[in-house]
Design a protein around this motif. Structure first.
Motif, PDB file in Angstrom:
ATOM      1  N   VAL A  33     -16.708  13.347  27.098  1.00  0.00           N
ATOM      2  CA  VAL A  33     -17.822  14.298  27.262  1.00  0.00           C
ATOM      3  C   VAL A  33     -17.877  14.798  28.704  1.00  0.00           C
ATOM      4  O   VAL A  33     -18.056  15.997  28.953  1.00  0.00           O
ATOM      5  N   THR A  34     -17.700  13.906  29.655  1.00  0.00           N
ATOM      6  CA  THR A  34     -17.728  14.296  31.066  1.00  0.00           C
ATOM      7  C   THR A  34     -16.604  15.277  31.380  1.00  0.00           C
ATOM      8  O   THR A  34     -16.809  16.270  32.084  1.00  0.00           O
ATOM      9  N   THR A  35     -15.435  15.032  30.843  1.00  0.00           N
ATOM     10  CA  THR A  35     -14.296  15.942  31.045  1.00  0.00           C
ATOM     11  C   THR A  35     -14.585  17.303  30.429  1.00  0.00           C
ATOM     12  O   THR A  35     -14.304  18.340  31.038  1.00  0.00           O
ATOM     13  N   ASP A  36     -15.164  17.312  29.229  1.00  0.00           N
ATOM     14  CA  ASP A  36     -15.516  18.582  28.586  1.00  0.00           C
ATOM     15  C   ASP A  36     -16.541  19.356  29.399  1.00  0.00           C
ATOM     16  O   ASP A  36     -16.443  20.577  29.550  1.00  0.00           O
ATOM     17  N   ILE A  37     -17.550  18.655  29.933  1.00  0.00           N
ATOM     18  CA  ILE A  37     -18.568  19.305  30.762  1.00  0.00           C
ATOM     19  C   ILE A  37     -17.924  19.885  32.018  1.00  0.00           C
ATOM     20  O   ILE A  37     -18.213  21.017  32.416  1.00  0.00           O
ATOM     21  N   TYR A  38     -17.040  19.128  32.637  1.00  0.00           N
ATOM     22  CA  TYR A  38     -16.361  19.603  33.843  1.00  0.00           C
ATOM     23  C   TYR A  38     -15.524  20.847  33.535  1.00  0.00           C
ATOM     24  O   TYR A  38     -15.567  21.836  34.277  1.00  0.00           O
ATOM     25  N   ASP A  39     -14.766  20.801  32.443  1.00  0.00           N
ATOM     26  CA  ASP A  39     -13.939  21.952  32.070  1.00  0.00           C
ATOM     27  C   ASP A  39     -14.798  23.186  31.802  1.00  0.00           C
ATOM     28  O   ASP A  39     -14.458  24.299  32.219  1.00  0.00           O
ATOM     29  N   GLU A  40     -15.916  23.001  31.120  1.00  0.00           N
ATOM     30  CA  GLU A  40     -16.811  24.126  30.833  1.00  0.00           C
ATOM     31  C   GLU A  40     -17.426  24.682  32.121  1.00  0.00           C
ATOM     32  O   GLU A  40     -17.553  25.894  32.283  1.00  0.00           O
ATOM     33  N   ALA A  41     -17.788  23.802  33.036  1.00  0.00           N
ATOM     34  CA  ALA A  41     -18.329  24.255  34.326  1.00  0.00           C
ATOM     35  C   ALA A  41     -17.277  25.040  35.105  1.00  0.00           C
ATOM     36  O   ALA A  41     -17.589  26.063  35.720  1.00  0.00           O
ATOM     37  N   GLU A  42     -16.042  24.592  35.067  1.00  0.00           N
ATOM     38  CA  GLU A  42     -14.966  25.316  35.751  1.00  0.00           C
ATOM     39  C   GLU A  42     -14.744  26.694  35.130  1.00  0.00           C
ATOM     40  O   GLU A  42     -14.566  27.682  35.835  1.00  0.00           O
ATOM     41  N   ARG A  43     -14.765  26.754  33.788  1.00  0.00           N
ATOM     42  CA  ARG A  43     -14.623  28.058  33.121  1.00  0.00           C
ATOM     43  C   ARG A  43     -15.787  28.968  33.473  1.00  0.00           C
ATOM     44  O   ARG A  43     -15.610  30.158  33.716  1.00  0.00           O
ATOM     45  N   GLY A  44     -16.996  28.399  33.519  1.00  0.00           N
ATOM     46  CA  GLY A  44     -18.177  29.181  33.898  1.00  0.00           C
ATOM     47  C   GLY A  44     -18.074  29.694  35.317  1.00  0.00           C
ATOM     48  O   GLY A  44     -18.410  30.856  35.604  1.00  0.00           O
ATOM     49  N   ASN A  45     -17.613  28.864  36.236  1.00  0.00           N
ATOM     50  CA  ASN A  45     -17.454  29.290  37.633  1.00  0.00           C
ATOM     51  C   ASN A  45     -16.401  30.383  37.757  1.00  0.00           C
ATOM     52  O   ASN A  45     -16.584  31.342  38.505  1.00  0.00           O
ATOM     53  N   THR A  46     -15.316  30.237  37.014  1.00  0.00           N
ATOM     54  CA  THR A  46     -14.270  31.265  37.043  1.00  0.00           C
ATOM     55  C   THR A  46     -14.806  32.585  36.511  1.00  0.00           C
ATOM     56  O   THR A  46     -14.584  33.645  37.100  1.00  0.00           O
ATOM     57  N   HIS A  47     -15.539  32.522  35.409  1.00  0.00           N
ATOM     58  CA  HIS A  47     -16.126  33.733  34.824  1.00  0.00           C
ATOM     59  C   HIS A  47     -17.127  34.362  35.787  1.00  0.00           C
ATOM     60  O   HIS A  47     -17.161  35.590  35.952  1.00  0.00           O
ATOM     61  N   LEU A  48     -17.937  33.539  36.438  1.00  0.00           N
ATOM     62  CA  LEU A  48     -18.915  34.039  37.400  1.00  0.00           C
ATOM     63  C   LEU A  48     -18.217  34.696  38.591  1.00  0.00           C
ATOM     64  O   LEU A  48     -18.634  35.768  39.043  1.00  0.00           O
ATOM     65  N   ASP A  49     -17.153  34.089  39.084  1.00  0.00           N
ATOM     66  CA  ASP A  49     -16.388  34.684  40.184  1.00  0.00           C
ATOM     67  C   ASP A  49     -15.799  36.033  39.781  1.00  0.00           C
ATOM     68  O   ASP A  49     -15.837  36.995  40.563  1.00  0.00           O
ATOM     69  N   GLU A  50     -15.261  36.108  38.562  1.00  0.00           N
ATOM     70  CA  GLU A  50     -14.705  37.378  38.087  1.00  0.00           C
ATOM     71  C   GLU A  50     -15.790  38.435  37.966  1.00  0.00           C
ATOM     72  O   GLU A  50     -15.575  39.604  38.315  1.00  0.00           O
ATOM     73  N   THR A  51     -16.980  38.049  37.499  1.00  0.00           N
ATOM     74  CA  THR A  51     -18.090  38.984  37.376  1.00  0.00           C
ATOM     75  C   THR A  51     -18.541  39.474  38.746  1.00  0.00           C
ATOM     76  O   THR A  51     -18.787  40.677  38.935  1.00  0.00           O
ATOM     77  N   ILE A  52     -18.624  38.574  39.701  1.00  0.00           N
ATOM     78  CA  ILE A  52     -19.018  38.960  41.061  1.00  0.00           C
ATOM     79  C   ILE A  52     -17.993  39.927  41.640  1.00  0.00           C
ATOM     80  O   ILE A  52     -18.356  40.940  42.249  1.00  0.00           O
TER      81      ILE A  52
END
Length: 112
Positions: A33-52
């Protein structure tokens, strides 16, 4: 009495082993679960960076377009860039409203 004590020790040992296995299973689940949360946070950060980056690029492009429009219209530095953008957007909205009104009147036709 020694046999009874050995049997009790063996029973306790088995219970400890089962609980240890359960604990290992829970730790594996928690790690997953912790690994999944980390992976999702990384995908979210990447998406946020692309949006910015997309918005920064859009802002830069809009700024360059406004500057070119101001030069084309002969407007010097006395009008702000945001006011120019507002005039352009207002003009487009105004044309759309006029188009909508005229198309509504056209389709309605003359009253008999």
């Amino acid at each position: 009495m020694s046999a009874s004590r050995d049997r009790d020790d063996f029973t306790y040992e088995q219970q400890n082993d089962r609980r240890l296995d359960e604990l290992h299973s829970k730790i594996r689940s928690l790690r997953s679960v912790t690994t999944d949360i980390y992976d999702e946070a990384e995908r979210g950060n990447t998406h946020l960076d692309e949006t910015i980056n997309t918005f920064a690029s859009f802002r830069s492009s809009l700024s360059q377009s406004a500057n070119r429009a101001a030069r084309a219209l002969g407007i010097r530095g006395n009008i702000s860039q945001y006011r120019m953008i507002l005039y352009i957007v207002g003009g487009i909205v105004g044309l759309w409203v006029l188009w909508t009104i005229f198309s509504w009147l056209w389709w309605r036709g003359p009253a008999h």
